[in-house]
Design a protein around this motif. Structure first.
Motif, PDB file in Angstrom:
ATOM      1  N   PRO A 158     -17.871 -18.027   3.851  1.00 26.80           N
ATOM      2  CA  PRO A 158     -16.757 -19.082   3.695  1.00 26.80           C
ATOM      3  C   PRO A 158     -15.427 -19.147   4.655  1.00 26.80           C
ATOM      4  O   PRO A 158     -15.159 -20.174   5.119  1.00 26.80           O
ATOM      5  N   SER A 159     -15.052 -17.920   4.776  1.00 28.93           N
ATOM      6  CA  SER A 159     -13.832 -17.903   5.511  1.00 28.93           C
ATOM      7  C   SER A 159     -14.081 -18.145   7.026  1.00 28.93           C
ATOM      8  O   SER A 159     -13.221 -18.481   7.941  1.00 28.93           O
ATOM      9  N   ASP A 160     -15.389 -18.146   7.498  1.00 28.88           N
ATOM     10  CA  ASP A 160     -15.698 -18.426   8.789  1.00 28.88           C
ATOM     11  C   ASP A 160     -15.382 -19.898   9.115  1.00 28.88           C
ATOM     12  O   ASP A 160     -15.292 -20.452  10.218  1.00 28.88           O
ATOM     13  N   LEU A 161     -15.309 -20.827   7.916  1.00 31.36           N
ATOM     14  CA  LEU A 161     -15.320 -22.245   8.427  1.00 31.36           C
ATOM     15  C   LEU A 161     -13.814 -22.516   8.911  1.00 31.36           C
ATOM     16  O   LEU A 161     -13.606 -23.609   9.634  1.00 31.36           O
ATOM     17  N   ARG A 162     -12.744 -21.529   8.601  1.00 33.84           N
ATOM     18  CA  ARG A 162     -11.462 -21.854   9.386  1.00 33.84           C
ATOM     19  C   ARG A 162     -11.598 -21.833  11.082  1.00 33.84           C
ATOM     20  O   ARG A 162     -10.534 -22.313  11.644  1.00 33.84           O
ATOM     21  N   ASN A 163     -12.835 -21.439  11.503  1.00 32.66           N
ATOM     22  CA  ASN A 163     -13.041 -21.337  13.044  1.00 32.66           C
ATOM     23  C   ASN A 163     -13.836 -22.565  13.394  1.00 32.66           C
ATOM     24  O   ASN A 163     -14.110 -22.383  14.793  1.00 32.66           O
ATOM     25  N   VAL A 164     -14.261 -23.342  12.942  1.00 31.14           N
ATOM     26  CA  VAL A 164     -15.152 -24.138  13.432  1.00 31.14           C
ATOM     27  C   VAL A 164     -14.727 -25.844  12.840  1.00 31.14           C
ATOM     28  O   VAL A 164     -13.947 -25.907  11.779  1.00 31.14           O
ATOM     29  N   SER A 183     -13.612 -31.936  -2.270  1.00 34.88           N
ATOM     30  CA  SER A 183     -14.250 -31.546  -3.652  1.00 34.88           C
ATOM     31  C   SER A 183     -15.152 -29.974  -3.357  1.00 34.88           C
ATOM     32  O   SER A 183     -15.031 -29.301  -4.316  1.00 34.88           O
ATOM     33  N   TRP A 184     -15.586 -29.773  -2.093  1.00 37.22           N
ATOM     34  CA  TRP A 184     -16.313 -28.563  -1.893  1.00 37.22           C
ATOM     35  C   TRP A 184     -15.289 -27.425  -1.810  1.00 37.22           C
ATOM     36  O   TRP A 184     -15.468 -26.414  -2.557  1.00 37.22           O
ATOM     37  N   ALA A 185     -14.297 -27.660  -1.155  1.00 37.96           N
ATOM     38  CA  ALA A 185     -13.036 -26.562  -0.887  1.00 37.96           C
ATOM     39  C   ALA A 185     -12.546 -26.348  -2.462  1.00 37.96           C
ATOM     40  O   ALA A 185     -12.095 -24.923  -2.862  1.00 37.96           O
ATOM     41  N   ARG A 186     -12.577 -27.252  -3.206  1.00 36.08           N
ATOM     42  CA  ARG A 186     -12.023 -26.980  -4.808  1.00 36.08           C
ATOM     43  C   ARG A 186     -12.823 -26.175  -5.438  1.00 36.08           C
ATOM     44  O   ARG A 186     -12.399 -25.382  -6.249  1.00 36.08           O
ATOM     45  N   PRO A 240     -25.432 -21.693   4.653  1.00 45.76           N
ATOM     46  CA  PRO A 240     -25.346 -20.249   4.473  1.00 45.76           C
ATOM     47  C   PRO A 240     -24.531 -19.631   3.300  1.00 45.76           C
ATOM     48  O   PRO A 240     -24.723 -18.288   2.980  1.00 45.76           O
ATOM     49  N   PHE A 241     -24.050 -20.452   2.519  1.00 47.77           N
ATOM     50  CA  PHE A 241     -23.373 -19.978   1.357  1.00 47.77           C
ATOM     51  C   PHE A 241     -23.117 -21.076   0.168  1.00 47.77           C
ATOM     52  O   PHE A 241     -23.151 -22.250   0.768  1.00 47.77           O
ATOM     53  N   GLY A 242     -22.695 -20.755  -0.841  1.00 43.70           N
ATOM     54  CA  GLY A 242     -22.291 -21.844  -1.652  1.00 43.70           C
ATOM     55  C   GLY A 242     -20.846 -21.905  -1.779  1.00 43.70           C
ATOM     56  O   GLY A 242     -20.275 -21.425  -0.923  1.00 43.70           O
ATOM     57  N   PRO A 243     -20.380 -22.837  -2.756  1.00 40.07           N
ATOM     58  CA  PRO A 243     -21.291 -23.429  -3.913  1.00 40.07           C
ATOM     59  C   PRO A 243     -21.795 -24.703  -3.402  1.00 40.07           C
ATOM     60  O   PRO A 243     -21.584 -25.074  -2.452  1.00 40.07           O
ATOM     61  N   VAL A 244     -23.090 -24.910  -4.436  1.00 43.87           N
ATOM     62  CA  VAL A 244     -23.799 -26.084  -4.025  1.00 43.87           C
ATOM     63  C   VAL A 244     -23.260 -26.946  -5.282  1.00 43.87           C
ATOM     64  O   VAL A 244     -23.472 -26.468  -6.517  1.00 43.87           O
ATOM     65  N   LEU A 245     -23.142 -28.149  -4.912  1.00 42.73           N
ATOM     66  CA  LEU A 245     -22.768 -29.187  -5.813  1.00 42.73           C
ATOM     67  C   LEU A 245     -23.581 -30.402  -6.361  1.00 42.73           C
ATOM     68  O   LEU A 245     -24.309 -30.897  -5.526  1.00 42.73           O
ATOM     69  N   GLU A 246     -23.804 -30.283  -7.759  1.00 40.20           N
ATOM     70  CA  GLU A 246     -24.838 -31.351  -8.278  1.00 40.20           C
ATOM     71  C   GLU A 246     -24.019 -32.774  -8.171  1.00 40.20           C
ATOM     72  O   GLU A 246     -22.992 -32.782  -8.874  1.00 40.20           O
ATOM     73  N   CYS A 247     -24.517 -33.749  -7.385  1.00 37.97           N
ATOM     74  CA  CYS A 247     -23.797 -34.997  -7.424  1.00 37.97           C
ATOM     75  C   CYS A 247     -24.626 -36.323  -7.724  1.00 37.97           C
ATOM     76  O   CYS A 247     -24.754 -37.379  -7.043  1.00 37.97           O
ATOM     77  N   GLY A 248     -25.122 -36.047  -8.932  1.00 33.32           N
ATOM     78  CA  GLY A 248     -25.809 -37.293  -9.622  1.00 33.32           C
ATOM     79  C   GLY A 248     -27.572 -37.418  -9.413  1.00 33.32           C
ATOM     80  O   GLY A 248     -28.032 -36.242  -9.081  1.00 33.32           O
ATOM     81  N   GLN A 249     -28.047 -38.532  -9.263  1.00 35.73           N
ATOM     82  CA  GLN A 249     -29.475 -38.689  -9.384  1.00 35.73           C
ATOM     83  C   GLN A 249     -29.849 -39.988  -8.502  1.00 35.73           C
ATOM     84  O   GLN A 249     -29.318 -40.855  -8.319  1.00 35.73           O
ATOM     85  N   TYR A 250     -31.077 -39.765  -7.910  1.00 31.96           N
ATOM     86  CA  TYR A 250     -31.477 -40.913  -7.347  1.00 31.96           C
ATOM     87  C   TYR A 250     -32.625 -41.394  -8.508  1.00 31.96           C
ATOM     88  O   TYR A 250     -33.107 -40.829  -9.117  1.00 31.96           O
TER      89      TYR A 250
END
Length: 306
Positions: free
Chosen positions: A187-193, A211-214, A265-275
């Motif tokens: 996750p820390s690599d996201l600061r460079n992209v 929401s992902w960062a939280r 490459p890493f989480g978290p993975v968020l569940e966001c409802g349903q189709y």
């Protein structure tokens, strides 16, 4: 050929047909964006045509509010005339066309779902049901099943769907997606992209970087900057091209992940409802609509995340 002359005996002086169509559609939808979606053009093009019509008439037809439009008295006077006229055109043309001998089903889904899930499976549907003409309507605007805009839809919404026949199709999961070529492994690599964003227009909460960062506990990640896209597909294409990272659907991007074009490459993975698969009680009685529903049901078993 006097029988084809105008009943008034005078040459008609009418505005361009495109301007009249744009106005009628926008007045019916009370939205330039929804009119653009129905007509297959951009909202800017709809706005331009309506401005052209207003200039020709010398008065405004809409009151422009921040997120909506309403008709002026002139617009309210013009709208029913054009609506009834276009309805008459459609009815007359429908009677002149040869009667269809093949069943036709209009399936509506969001643009991203259509591009990533429906289009790749079309070949199999055509092979299994050569007798059915399937028309895909890709739109992020919710269609009106009761008005006949579509026969069956895939909706990304919680429900319930009163008065309709609905069944869950698959859950939605979102997470970080990025090209493996950028070498992001933690996750820390996201600061460079660069962070890529898509403007969410659905009725449910937006799966976004905030929401992902939280959820990731990365309160110091700068999530307000970066390129924004109005189409989720374009945001995914930018990520595939190595232009940055995006928070998007892992379910719909699964083929790209498996092909090595994208990585989560890493989480978290968020569940966001349903189709959901949604249709009407009348439509589902038609065998061809039932076949499309059954075909949609098989898609839930494909591209399951590992």
């Amino acid at each position: 050929m006097a029988e084809f002359d105008s009943s008034t005996g005078a040459t008609r002086r009418l505005p361009p047909l495109n301007a009249l169509r744009a106005f009628e559609c926008a007045a019916r939808r009370l939205s330039f964006r929804r009119a653009a979606d129905e007509l297959g053009v951009t909202p800017t093009a709809v706005s331009h045509q309506i401005r052209l019509l207003e200039d020709m008439l010398g008065q405004p037809l809409f009151v422009r509010h921040v997120r909506r439009v309403t008709l002026t008295p002139a617009g309210m006077a013009l709208f029913p005339v054009l609506r009834d006229g276009f309805d008459s055109f459609a009815s007359a043309i429908a009677h002149l066309r040869p009667q269809r001998t093949r069943p036709r089903v209009v399936l509506s889904a969001t643009r991203l779902f259509t591009a990533r899930r429906l289009v790749p499976a079309l070949g199999r549907f055509a092979a299994e049901h050569p007798e059915i003409d399937l028309h895909l309507h890709a739109s992020d605007v919710v269609v009106d099943l009761g008005a006949g805009d579509a026969d069956i839809v895939v909706r990304y919404a919680e429900g319930p769907f009163p008065g309709l026949v609905a069944e869950p199709l698959m859950p939605e999961w979102v997470g970080v997606l990025i090209s493996p070529s950028l070498g992001v492994v933690q996750p820390s690599d996201l600061r460079n992209v660069p962070l890529l964003h898509s403007d969410w227009t659905g009725p449910m909460a937006a799966p976004d970087w905030a929401s992902w960062a939280r959820s990731a506990g990365m309160s110091d990640l700068t999530v307000a900057t970066g390129v924004r896209f109005t189409d989720d597909s374009h945001a995914l294409q930018a990520a595939i091209a190595g232009q940055g990272a995006v928070v998007s659907s892992l379910v719909l991007a699964a083929p790209d992940i498996r092909a090595g074009l994208l990585a989560n490459p890493f989480g978290p993975v968020l569940e966001c409802g349903q189709y959901h698969i949604v249709t009407t009680a009348n439509a589902i009685r038609r065998p061809e609509v039932a076949e499309v529903r059954n075909w949609l049901g098989t898609l839930r078993h494909q591209y399951v995340l590992d």
